[in-house]
Design a protein around this motif. Structure first.
Motif, PDB file in Angstrom:
ATOM      1  N   ILE A 195     -10.750 -29.204 -16.344  1.00 25.94           N
ATOM      2  CA  ILE A 195     -11.746 -30.094 -16.945  1.00 25.94           C
ATOM      3  C   ILE A 195     -12.677 -30.645 -15.872  1.00 25.94           C
ATOM      4  O   ILE A 195     -13.899 -30.697 -16.060  1.00 25.94           O
ATOM      5  CB  ILE A 195     -11.050 -31.230 -17.731  1.00 25.94           C
ATOM      6  CG1 ILE A 195     -10.362 -30.659 -18.974  1.00 25.94           C
ATOM      7  CG2 ILE A 195     -12.043 -32.326 -18.117  1.00 25.94           C
ATOM      8  CD1 ILE A 195      -9.458 -31.631 -19.686  1.00 25.94           C
ATOM      9  N   ASP A 196     -12.133 -31.026 -14.718  1.00 24.40           N
ATOM     10  CA  ASP A 196     -12.973 -31.520 -13.621  1.00 24.40           C
ATOM     11  C   ASP A 196     -13.956 -30.452 -13.151  1.00 24.40           C
ATOM     12  O   ASP A 196     -15.118 -30.748 -12.877  1.00 24.40           O
ATOM     13  CB  ASP A 196     -12.115 -31.981 -12.446  1.00 24.40           C
ATOM     14  CG  ASP A 196     -11.372 -33.271 -12.734  1.00 24.40           C
ATOM     15  OD1 ASP A 196     -11.794 -33.998 -13.662  1.00 24.40           O
ATOM     16  OD2 ASP A 196     -10.378 -33.552 -12.036  1.00 24.40           O
ATOM     17  N   GLU A 197     -13.500 -29.208 -13.043  1.00 25.72           N
ATOM     18  CA  GLU A 197     -14.388 -28.129 -12.609  1.00 25.72           C
ATOM     19  C   GLU A 197     -15.443 -27.824 -13.664  1.00 25.72           C
ATOM     20  O   GLU A 197     -16.591 -27.517 -13.340  1.00 25.72           O
ATOM     21  CB  GLU A 197     -13.591 -26.864 -12.282  1.00 25.72           C
ATOM     22  CG  GLU A 197     -12.752 -26.978 -11.036  1.00 25.72           C
ATOM     23  CD  GLU A 197     -13.579 -27.243  -9.790  1.00 25.72           C
ATOM     24  OE1 GLU A 197     -14.653 -26.639  -9.633  1.00 25.72           O
ATOM     25  OE2 GLU A 197     -13.137 -28.058  -8.963  1.00 25.72           O
ATOM     26  N   MET A 198     -15.074 -27.912 -14.938  1.00 24.44           N
ATOM     27  CA  MET A 198     -16.050 -27.647 -16.010  1.00 24.44           C
ATOM     28  C   MET A 198     -17.152 -28.699 -16.018  1.00 24.44           C
ATOM     29  O   MET A 198     -18.285 -28.407 -16.393  1.00 24.44           O
ATOM     30  CB  MET A 198     -15.349 -27.600 -17.375  1.00 24.44           C
ATOM     31  CG  MET A 198     -14.441 -26.402 -17.544  1.00 24.44           C
ATOM     32  SD  MET A 198     -15.312 -24.844 -17.475  1.00 24.44           S
ATOM     33  CE  MET A 198     -16.170 -24.869 -19.014  1.00 24.44           C
ATOM     34  N   ARG A 199     -16.840 -29.913 -15.608  1.00 26.05           N
ATOM     35  CA  ARG A 199     -17.869 -30.952 -15.527  1.00 26.05           C
ATOM     36  C   ARG A 199     -18.882 -30.659 -14.424  1.00 26.05           C
ATOM     37  O   ARG A 199     -20.006 -31.135 -14.482  1.00 26.05           O
ATOM     38  CB  ARG A 199     -17.226 -32.312 -15.285  1.00 26.05           C
ATOM     39  CG  ARG A 199     -16.503 -32.835 -16.500  1.00 26.05           C
ATOM     40  CD  ARG A 199     -15.997 -34.243 -16.298  1.00 26.05           C
ATOM     41  NE  ARG A 199     -15.331 -34.696 -17.502  1.00 26.05           N
ATOM     42  CZ  ARG A 199     -14.198 -35.365 -17.524  1.00 26.05           C
ATOM     43  NH1 ARG A 199     -13.608 -35.707 -16.399  1.00 26.05           N
ATOM     44  NH2 ARG A 199     -13.651 -35.727 -18.656  1.00 26.05           N
ATOM     45  N   LYS A 200     -18.482 -29.880 -13.423  1.00 23.40           N
ATOM     46  CA  LYS A 200     -19.374 -29.545 -12.312  1.00 23.40           C
ATOM     47  C   LYS A 200     -20.309 -28.382 -12.643  1.00 23.40           C
ATOM     48  O   LYS A 200     -21.271 -28.147 -11.925  1.00 23.40           O
ATOM     49  CB  LYS A 200     -18.558 -29.171 -11.075  1.00 23.40           C
ATOM     50  CG  LYS A 200     -17.717 -30.291 -10.527  1.00 23.40           C
ATOM     51  CD  LYS A 200     -16.900 -29.793  -9.355  1.00 23.40           C
ATOM     52  CE  LYS A 200     -15.899 -30.821  -8.880  1.00 23.40           C
ATOM     53  NZ  LYS A 200     -15.070 -30.286  -7.789  1.00 23.40           N
ATOM     54  N   TRP A 223     -24.913 -25.777 -16.742  1.00 20.74           N
ATOM     55  CA  TRP A 223     -25.085 -24.878 -17.872  1.00 20.74           C
ATOM     56  C   TRP A 223     -26.547 -24.488 -17.995  1.00 20.74           C
ATOM     57  O   TRP A 223     -27.438 -25.296 -17.794  1.00 20.74           O
ATOM     58  CB  TRP A 223     -24.604 -25.560 -19.151  1.00 20.74           C
ATOM     59  CG  TRP A 223     -23.135 -25.858 -19.108  1.00 20.74           C
ATOM     60  CD1 TRP A 223     -22.550 -27.037 -18.803  1.00 20.74           C
ATOM     61  CD2 TRP A 223     -22.076 -24.937 -19.343  1.00 20.74           C
ATOM     62  NE1 TRP A 223     -21.182 -26.918 -18.836  1.00 20.74           N
ATOM     63  CE2 TRP A 223     -20.869 -25.638 -19.171  1.00 20.74           C
ATOM     64  CE3 TRP A 223     -22.033 -23.591 -19.687  1.00 20.74           C
ATOM     65  CZ2 TRP A 223     -19.636 -25.029 -19.332  1.00 20.74           C
ATOM     66  CZ3 TRP A 223     -20.793 -22.989 -19.846  1.00 20.74           C
ATOM     67  CH2 TRP A 223     -19.619 -23.716 -19.672  1.00 20.74           C
ATOM     68  N   ARG A 241      -6.218 -30.776 -16.119  1.00 21.75           N
ATOM     69  CA  ARG A 241      -7.120 -31.790 -15.566  1.00 21.75           C
ATOM     70  C   ARG A 241      -8.070 -31.190 -14.544  1.00 21.75           C
ATOM     71  O   ARG A 241      -9.250 -31.521 -14.504  1.00 21.75           O
ATOM     72  CB  ARG A 241      -6.316 -32.922 -14.923  1.00 21.75           C
ATOM     73  CG  ARG A 241      -5.675 -33.844 -15.922  1.00 21.75           C
ATOM     74  CD  ARG A 241      -4.932 -34.946 -15.224  1.00 21.75           C
ATOM     75  NE  ARG A 241      -4.257 -35.803 -16.190  1.00 21.75           N
ATOM     76  CZ  ARG A 241      -3.277 -36.619 -15.901  1.00 21.75           C
ATOM     77  NH1 ARG A 241      -2.833 -36.715 -14.654  1.00 21.75           N
ATOM     78  NH2 ARG A 241      -2.721 -37.357 -16.831  1.00 21.75           N
ATOM     79  N   GLN A 242      -7.554 -30.301 -13.696  1.00 29.91           N
ATOM     80  CA  GLN A 242      -8.404 -29.661 -12.696  1.00 29.91           C
ATOM     81  C   GLN A 242      -9.447 -28.754 -13.352  1.00 29.91           C
ATOM     82  O   GLN A 242     -10.591 -28.692 -12.907  1.00 29.91           O
ATOM     83  CB  GLN A 242      -7.552 -28.870 -11.708  1.00 29.91           C
ATOM     84  CG  GLN A 242      -6.753 -29.751 -10.786  1.00 29.91           C
ATOM     85  CD  GLN A 242      -5.802 -28.966  -9.900  1.00 29.91           C
ATOM     86  OE1 GLN A 242      -5.520 -27.797 -10.146  1.00 29.91           O
ATOM     87  NE2 GLN A 242      -5.305 -29.623  -8.866  1.00 29.91           N
TER      88      GLN A 242
END
Length: 90
Positions: free
Chosen positions: A40-45, A48, A37-38
């Motif tokens: 995925i949260d960081e990848m959203r930030k 790109w 989950r962490q």
């Protein structure tokens, strides 16, 4: 101002956090789920790069590598010439 806590307040928090009750396998999988989950949260930030930025960055890297390769080849040729001059060629 600082707040003071009583021994009951400190003990209550510690017992809830420090509790090692429960299934160890379940805790292990809960940690894995939390990690995912962490991530995925960081990848959203992540911001790109656009396609054009990616192409330009790739070109810069390739040019830089070509320059470094030419530098290393040049040094190799200079050292080869020096060694042949010092020790003579066959």
């Amino acid at each position: 101002m600082t707040e003071t806590s009583t021994a009951e307040d400190r003990g209550a928090g510690r017992s809830a956090r420090g509790s090692r009750q429960g299934n160890p396998l379940a805790r292990f999988f809960n940690k894995i789920i939390l990690f995912v989950r962490q991530v995925i949260d960081e990848m959203r930030k992540v911001v790109w790069p656009t396609r054009q930025e990616l192409i330009s960055y790739t070109a810069v890297v390739l040019v830089f590598i070509a320059v470094i390769m030419a530098y290393v080849v040049g040094l190799d040729k200079v050292f080869q010439w020096l060694v042949q001059w010092l020790f003579g060629s066959n």
